[in-house]
Design a protein around this motif. Structure first.
Motif, PDB file in Angstrom:
ATOM      1  N   SER A  17       0.851  -1.183   0.000  1.00 11.15           N
ATOM      2  CA  SER A  17       0.000   0.000   0.000  1.00 11.15           C
ATOM      3  C   SER A  17       0.893   1.242   0.000  1.00 11.15           C
ATOM      4  CB  SER A  17      -0.909   0.015   1.227  1.00 11.15           C
ATOM      5  OG  SER A  17      -1.702   1.189   1.258  1.00 11.15           O
ATOM      6  N   VAL A  18       0.706   2.107  -1.004  1.00 11.89           N
ATOM      7  CA  VAL A  18       1.528   3.304  -1.152  1.00 11.89           C
ATOM      8  C   VAL A  18       0.690   4.525  -0.804  1.00 11.89           C
ATOM      9  CG1 VAL A  18       2.861   4.709  -2.771  1.00 11.89           C
ATOM     10  CG2 VAL A  18       2.935   2.213  -2.919  1.00 11.89           C
ATOM     11  N   SER A  19       1.234   5.395   0.028  1.00 10.68           N
ATOM     12  CA  SER A  19       0.511   6.605   0.436  1.00 10.68           C
ATOM     13  C   SER A  19       1.352   7.838   0.134  1.00 10.68           C
ATOM     14  CB  SER A  19       0.176   6.560   1.927  1.00 10.68           C
ATOM     15  OG  SER A  19       1.348   6.417   2.708  1.00 10.68           O
ATOM     16  N   ARG A  20       0.691   8.911  -0.243  1.00 13.38           N
ATOM     17  CA  ARG A  20       1.368  10.147  -0.606  1.00 13.38           C
ATOM     18  C   ARG A  20       1.895  10.880   0.625  1.00 13.38           C
ATOM     19  NH1 ARG A  20      -2.607  12.629  -3.254  1.00 13.38           N
ATOM     20  NH2 ARG A  20      -3.405  13.633  -1.384  1.00 13.38           N
ATOM     21  N   SER A  21       3.133  11.361   0.515  1.00 18.18           N
ATOM     22  CA  SER A  21       3.696  12.257   1.525  1.00 18.18           C
ATOM     23  C   SER A  21       3.634  13.688   1.025  1.00 18.18           C
ATOM     24  CB  SER A  21       5.146  11.885   1.834  1.00 18.18           C
ATOM     25  OG  SER A  21       5.228  10.626   2.446  1.00 18.18           O
ATOM     26  N   LYS A  22       3.857  13.860  -0.283  1.00 15.93           N
ATOM     27  CA  LYS A  22       3.790  15.180  -0.910  1.00 15.93           C
ATOM     28  C   LYS A  22       3.437  14.983  -2.380  1.00 15.93           C
ATOM     29  CE  LYS A  22       8.092  15.824   0.184  1.00 15.93           C
ATOM     30  NZ  LYS A  22       9.475  16.385   0.329  1.00 15.93           N
ATOM     31  N   PHE A  23       3.023  16.033  -3.060  1.00 18.12           N
ATOM     32  CA  PHE A  23       2.683  15.936  -4.471  1.00 18.12           C
ATOM     33  C   PHE A  23       3.952  15.785  -5.305  1.00 18.12           C
ATOM     34  CE2 PHE A  23      -0.991  18.374  -2.773  1.00 18.12           C
ATOM     35  CZ  PHE A  23      -1.955  17.421  -3.047  1.00 18.12           C
ATOM     36  N   GLY A  24       3.859  14.994  -6.356  1.00 15.73           N
ATOM     37  CA  GLY A  24       5.008  14.776  -7.217  1.00 15.73           C
ATOM     38  C   GLY A  24       4.980  13.394  -7.827  1.00 15.73           C
ATOM     39  N   GLU A  25       6.120  12.957  -8.317  1.00 16.67           N
ATOM     40  CA  GLU A  25       6.247  11.649  -8.950  1.00 16.67           C
ATOM     41  C   GLU A  25       7.216  10.783  -8.159  1.00 16.67           C
ATOM     42  OE1 GLU A  25       7.561  12.289 -12.898  1.00 16.67           O
ATOM     43  OE2 GLU A  25       5.728  13.296 -13.550  1.00 16.67           O
TER      44      GLU A  25
END
Length: 211
Positions: A190-198
């Protein structure tokens, strides 16, 4: 690579898994080796180090199943496995923290990884089978993704395909590495966002690795 305007882009590679098997079905080169990799035992910071750790050395990231089998079963006078009382094996006691282990707890007694190792030891601690199938391909679902706000995470599933035509889901046994700090990944894929980007996620299983 996926680009995203108002969210977070991800390329994922996933890895194959050691499924729970009967003691007689556990294959060292597939089931045991994937547990060692998933648990981090053969990482460069642990027993996969050039000189090993604490007198115990494994091949880096499981590159040599035969050598690792010898280290587990025959080195140090065979004290790492106990076929008459599998749960008392030093290998398992160290990994579960029953006895002091500088690497900390790697898994718990109620985990599938623990059960794979217990079944392997109870089944006679057999070495790699030369005719065992090889992993030839990993398949990820979805193969790439964009997570746009307000969503913040996504679950990936992985299946490994073997040279004998069989396949198995291996999501929970994947080894995950992210290319940057834009996201976090847990042990279940499961991958979760820390900040916007790639970001790019590399997932490894036995001899296969996919970015």
């Amino acid at each position: 690579m996926i680009r995203l305007a108002f969210g977070f882009s991800l390329i994922l590679a996933c890895h194959a898994s050691a499924s729970l098997a009967r003691a007689s079905d556990v294959e060292f080169a597939i089931d045991v080796m994937s547990v060692l990799s998933k648990s981090g035992c053969n990482a460069g910071t642990c027993h996969g180090n050039l000189n090993g750790k604490g007198g115990f050395k494994l091949s880096l990231r499981g590159q040599d199943a035969i050598d690792d089998f010898r280290s587990l079963v025959f080195a140090s006078r065979g004290r790492r496995v106990n076929p008459t009382a599998p749960e008392q094996s030093l290998l398992l006691q160290k990994a579960t923290g029953t006895v002091p282990h500088r690497g900390g707890i790697r898994f718990t007694p109620d985990s599938s990884h623990y059960r794979v190792l217990v079944d392997w030891i109870r089944g006679g601690s057999k070495g790699p089978n030369a005719s065992a199938p090889q992993v030839v391909r990993l398949e990820v679902d979805p193969p790439e993704a964009i997570v746009a706000a307000p969503s913040s995470h996504i679950q990936f599933r992985t299946r490994a395909y073997f040279s004998d035509g069989s396949s198995r889901e291996v999501t929970n046994d994947a080894c995950y590495e992210l290319s940057n700090l834009n996201a976090n990944v847990d042990a279940s894929g499961s991958v979760s966002r820390s900040k916007f980007g790639e970001t790019t996620l590399i997932v490894r299983y036995l001899q296969q690795q996919v970015p």
